[in-house]
Scaffold this active site. Structure first.
Site, PDB file in Angstrom:
ATOM      1  N   ASN A 135      -5.718  -9.523  -7.516  1.00 24.30           N
ATOM      2  CA  ASN A 135      -5.621 -10.323  -6.564  1.00 24.30           C
ATOM      3  C   ASN A 135      -6.429 -11.189  -5.844  1.00 24.30           C
ATOM      4  OD1 ASN A 135      -6.068  -7.608  -6.415  1.00 24.30           O
ATOM      5  ND2 ASN A 135      -6.325  -7.763  -3.919  1.00 24.30           N
ATOM      6  N   THR A 167       0.444  -1.409   0.261  1.00 23.44           N
ATOM      7  CA  THR A 167      -0.120   0.384  -0.126  1.00 23.44           C
ATOM      8  C   THR A 167       1.203   1.243   0.476  1.00 23.44           C
ATOM      9  OG1 THR A 167      -1.512  -1.209   1.284  1.00 23.44           O
ATOM     10  CG2 THR A 167      -2.032   0.782   0.815  1.00 23.44           C
ATOM     11  N   CYS A 208      -8.258  -7.197   2.208  1.00 25.50           N
ATOM     12  CA  CYS A 208      -8.873  -5.456   2.621  1.00 25.50           C
ATOM     13  C   CYS A 208     -10.217  -5.002   3.035  1.00 25.50           C
ATOM     14  CB  CYS A 208      -7.630  -4.623   2.092  1.00 25.50           C
ATOM     15  SG  CYS A 208      -6.505  -5.060   1.468  1.00 25.50           S
TER      16      CYS A 208
END
Ligand SMILES: Cc1ncc(COP(=O)(O)O)c(C=O)c1O
Length: 380
Positions: free
Chosen positions: A149, A70, A323
């Site tokens: 992902n 990130t 996330c």
């Protein structure tokens, strides 16, 4: 325990942890201190970066150590955009990026940049023609992930890099967090200008990672207050993190070719066995997919119930990206692939690592089949 959530995070490899604790205990001095202890630590960082550079075929002064993906994506994307603001205000990305890229681009739109979000086909892949068509005189940056992902789709990074060779004014940033140590990646050869990696996806420590910044690429810093990491990531270095990241990277790259055949076989097995289960739709593409990720939806069943049932058997999978997995709304990635709402909100991701065994996959397949059959009866 059968852990199949390796795209969210991996276990820490014992020798990585050993190097972390050893450096944290013994080489605790500040590398900026001019005394002998400080110099020793500084030399340690230099050695780790030299090892990383050799592994990735880049230069050690092209490496910025970060806290992970990130941070790396934010430093690169915002830093490149800000540095090139006077040259142009157009950025190209895709509709299927990780939030650390996608939301960074949304933020840059709020700052006045124009962003093109390239669409993808049903397998989650962008079309090369779309990249070419999106380029304008104002384009300053193309930012794209290597492996998705959620569903594992591999983007044609080498081809995009080839196109961008003809546009020296456009920087090419790649998020390689789900590909490093898993599928081939050639930063220099593919004309990549900056690239993010994360330690905890490759059996390293959380809070470790790196950003490759090609020599000469101008990037404005997000943080100020020190000269560390070429001034792009100021602050006292996370020395044990840096040293242990180098080790995790070496282990991951060493394993890459030796486990490839096994992981591909396990992926094929998952594909063949899960595809035929009642009510299942496979979302991972059958070709051009990272063998480490397998994603499917069971539209009639709530994914959290399925995950809970598997959890009771000590089997751990996830819904979508870590996330976003706590929010049960639909997946932006699956929607971009053309999935309808129900399929896009009932995804399950199985993600493997070099540690995953065939026995584990067999047990998972059996348990999944049983859980789907049981739940389908209740739903009827
Ligand atoms: C493709 C991709 N990019 C970025 C990230 C963020 O990495 P980190 O958790 O190291 O911040 C992830 C993590 O899931 C990811 O999968």
């Amino acid at each position: 325990m059968i852990y199949l959530d390796n795209s969210a995070t991996t276990t820490v490899e014992p020798s990585v942890l050993e190097s972390y604790t050893s450096v944290a205990t013994n080489l605790f001095a500040n590398p900026s201190s001019i005394h002998g202890l400080g110099s020793e630590v500084e030399a340690m960082i230099f050695t780790a970066k030299t090892q990383i550079a050799t592994l990735l075929d880049i230069h050690s002064d092209e490496i910025i150590m970060t806290s992970g993906g990130t941070e790396g994506n934010n430093i690169a994307i915002k830093g490149i955009a800000h540095a090139r603001k006077r040259r142009g205000n157009h950025i190209i990305t895709t509709m299927v990026e990780h939030p650390s890229v996608y939301e960074t681009c949304v933020h840059l739109e709020e700052e006045g940049f124009k962003v093109t979000y390239l669409p993808v086909d049903a397998s989650g892949r962008i079309r090369i023609e779309d990249v070419e068509q999106a380029l304008t005189d104002e384009t300053i940056l193309v930012t794209m992930m290597h492996v998705n992902n959620e569903i594992g789709t591999i983007q044609p990074i080498e081809q995009v890099g080839n196109i961008l060779k003809n546009y020296p004014g456009i920087a090419f940033h790649v998020d390689a967090i789900q590909s490093i140590g898993k599928i081939p990646l050639q930063m220099k050869r593919w004309n990549i200008d900056s690239c993010t990696l994360s330690g905890h996806k490759i059996h390293g420590m959380k809070g470790t990672g790196m950003l490759y910044i090609r020599k000469g690429l101008h990037v404005l810093p997000l943080f100020h207050g020190g000269n560390q990491e070429l001034g792009l990531r100021p602050g006292t270095e996370h020395v044990p993190g840096i040293v242990s990241f180098a080790r995790a990277l070496r282990l991951a790259l060493d394993q890459q070719s030796t486990v490839r055949e096994k992981i591909e076989r396990l992926h094929d097995k998952l594909y063949q066995r899960v595809e035929v289960m009642q009510g299942v739709h496979v979302n991972s593409p059958s070709e051009g997919c990272s063998p480490y990720i397998f994603h499917f939806s069971v539209p009639q069943l709530k994914p959290e119930v399925l995950i809970h049932m598997l959890g009771e058997k000590d089997i751990y999978v996830s819904t979508k990206s870590a996330c976003a997995s706590k929010s049960m709304e639909e997946s932006r990635v699956l929607r971009a692939c053309g999935s309808e709402k129900e399929r896009a909100s009932t995804g399950i991701r199985v993600s493997m690592s070099y540690e995953t065994t065939e026995e584990e996959i067999d047990v998972f397949i059996q348990a999944l089949d049983k859980a789907i059959t049981q739940l389908s009866k209740v739903m009827r």
